[in-house]
Structures are given as structure tokens and as C-alpha cells.
Write an enzyme that holds these catalytic residues in place. Structure first.
Site, PDB file in Angstrom:
ATOM      1  NE  ARG A  64      -3.716  -0.219   2.340  1.00 51.88           N
ATOM      2  CZ  ARG A  64      -4.849  -0.565   1.737  1.00 51.88           C
ATOM      3  NH1 ARG A  64      -5.405   0.614   1.113  1.00 51.88           N
ATOM      4  NH2 ARG A  64      -5.488  -1.423   1.665  1.00 51.88           N
ATOM      5  NE  ARG A  90      -7.652  -0.365  -4.265  1.00 47.56           N
ATOM      6  CZ  ARG A  90      -7.477  -1.705  -4.289  1.00 47.56           C
ATOM      7  NH1 ARG A  90      -7.703  -2.517  -3.777  1.00 47.56           N
ATOM      8  NH2 ARG A  90      -7.860  -2.073  -5.909  1.00 47.56           N
ATOM      9  CG  ASN A 106     -14.570  10.017   0.585  1.00 45.61           C
ATOM     10  OD1 ASN A 106     -14.907   9.643  -0.713  1.00 45.61           O
ATOM     11  ND2 ASN A 106     -14.810   8.788   1.746  1.00 45.61           N
ATOM     12  CB  THR A 107     -19.235  11.962  -1.855  1.00 43.96           C
ATOM     13  OG1 THR A 107     -18.763  10.720  -2.600  1.00 43.96           O
ATOM     14  CG2 THR A 107     -18.807  13.125  -2.406  1.00 43.96           C
ATOM     15  CG  HIS A 108     -19.821   7.427   3.449  1.00 44.47           C
ATOM     16  ND1 HIS A 108     -18.845   6.165   3.153  1.00 44.47           N
ATOM     17  CD2 HIS A 108     -20.487   6.960   4.354  1.00 44.47           C
ATOM     18  CE1 HIS A 108     -19.437   5.047   3.754  1.00 44.47           C
ATOM     19  NE2 HIS A 108     -20.372   5.610   4.511  1.00 44.47           N
ATOM     20  CB  SER A 135     -21.545  12.468   4.942  1.00 43.86           C
ATOM     21  OG  SER A 135     -22.673  11.941   5.809  1.00 43.86           O
ATOM     22  CG  ASP A 140      -9.668  11.165   9.614  1.00 49.39           C
ATOM     23  OD1 ASP A 140     -10.247  11.541  10.775  1.00 49.39           O
ATOM     24  OD2 ASP A 140      -9.982  10.051   9.010  1.00 49.39           O
ATOM     25  N   GLY A 142      -8.217   7.931   9.246  1.00 52.47           N
ATOM     26  CA  GLY A 142      -9.191   7.009   9.587  1.00 52.47           C
ATOM     27  C   GLY A 142     -10.205   6.421   8.372  1.00 52.47           C
TER      28      GLY A 142
END
Ligand code: GRF
Length: 197
Positions: A64, A90, A106-108, A135, A140, A142
Site C-alpha cells: 500500500r 481504496r 470524500n463523499t460517503h 455526507s 483523515d 481513519g
């Protein structure tokens, strides 16, 4: 003019919505490159809009960290003001997040911190909740745990499948993403003020 690099892994329908919004000369952001961790189907939108792409296949690297280092190098070539993860499936190593933070969002497809991770829509359905959400967050190190920039509740309807619910969620995601990028471009949102929640 905010320069964006958008990262995808799949069909890129949210990316498409952003590209269409950015056609408006009044919209203060431009997608300068589109990247992926594979030969993503969503590259078809890049071709349609004449935007350069880069692909850094995860499977082509020993680990990674080395994959992340190549992704970071490719991203930096475009000198973006903001990196947008839009269906990017990813996790970056912490070294990449640290290098880009807080200028990566990021979109979630859930109402974080509810249902983080790769299956937010499926998990909400399985949990039997009456509402979920969409959202937009700061990335970050996490999993979907960064400061929330925008989110909105979405009902789960009787008979919803994962696909029907996800389609309804994406409509809201696209609107939130386009608005959040506008707010960042105009200074209404200052990412450097977003200390981890
Ligand atoms: C979006 O719901 C995104 O939040 C999630 O995957 C979906 C990507 O859809 N991570 P698309 O590739 O933009 O159509």
C-alpha cells in the site's frame, strides 16, 4: 479558480455531475485531472470532457505504501488545490493523507458517523433503519472518520433495494459535493480550520 483532481474507482456518476456543474463559467472550480486505482469505467466521462486521466493499479505494487507514493506523485503533478474522492474505493496510507490533508474531501453514501466503510448503503438496509443519508467529509487517516463538511438525511423506503436506495443517495451526494466545493472555493468553508472532530 479551484483546481481539482478527482479520484474514482467505478462508474463515476458523481464525477459526471461535478463535471457538468463545472461547465458553468460562474462555478469557481475546474477538474484538471481524473485518477483511479484501476482502469475505471468512469474514465469515459474524462474522455467526454477532454480531461487527462491517470491510473495507478493497486495490484501493480508490492504494498500500500508504494502504491500510495505513486498515487501521490501523480496527484502532485497537477498541483491541485483540492483532491476529491468520489467513489474512490481504496484507503490511502497515512503518509499520503498527511501529505494532502486537509485539502482532500470524500463523499460517503451514509449519514456519518453511521455506516462508515465500503458498504454504507447495504449496511443501512441490513440495519433496518428508516433513514440514512449522504455526507461530505475531510479525509483523515481513519475510515470515513474526518470532520463532516455537509450531510443530509435520506429516507429508506419500503421495498428499497441496495441499488434503488443508493441511486436516491447519490442524487443528494452530488448536490452536497457540488455545493461543498463551491463553499471551499469561495472561502465559506476554510478547510484549515477543520480540526479533527
Ligand atoms: C458513491 O455513492 C460514493 O459515495 C461511494 O461509491 C459511490 C460511487 O458512485 N463511495 P459513482 O462511481 O460516482 O457512480
Amino acid at each position: 479558480m479551484l483546481k481539482l483532481v478527482v479520484l474514482i474507482s467505478g462508474g463515476g456518476s458523481n464525477l459526471r455531475a461535478l463535471l457538468e456543474a463545472a461547465r458553468d463559467t460562474e462555478y469557481p472550480a475546474r477538474v484538471v485531472a481524473i485518477g483511479a486505482d484501476r482502469e475505471a469505467d468512469g474514465f469515459e466521462h474524462a474522455e467526454a470532457f477532454g480531461i487527462p486521466t491517470f491510473s495507478v493499479p493497486f495490484g501493480g505494487f508490492a504494498d500500500r505504501e508504494s502504491w500510495g507514493a505513486e498515487m501521490l506523485a501523480q496527484i502532485r503533478q497537477w498541483q491541485p488545490d483540492l483532491v476529491v474522492l468520489s467513489g474512490f474505493m481504496r484507503l490511502f496510507p497515512a503518509s499520503v493523507v498527511d501529505a494532502l490533508a486537509p485539502h482532500m474531501i470524500n463523499t460517503h453514501p451514509a449519514y456519518l458517523p453511521e455506516f462508515p466503510g465500503a458498504h454504507g448503503v447495504r449496511d443501512a438496509l441490513r440495519a433496518g433503519v428508516e433513514q440514512t443519508g449522504a455526507s461530505v467529509i475531510v479525509v483523515d487517516s481513519g475510515v470515513d472518520s474526518g470532520p463532516i463538511l455537509a450531510q443530509e438525511r435520506i429516507p429508506v423506503l419500503p421495498g428499497d433495494s441496495e441499488a434503488s436506495l443508493h441511486d436516491r443517495v447519490k442524487v443528494v451526494e452530488r448536490r452536497l459535493l457540488i455545493q461543498t466545493i463551491l463553499d471551499i472555493a469561495t472561502g465559506r468553508i476554510d478547510l484549515t480550520e477543520k480540526s479533527p472532530a
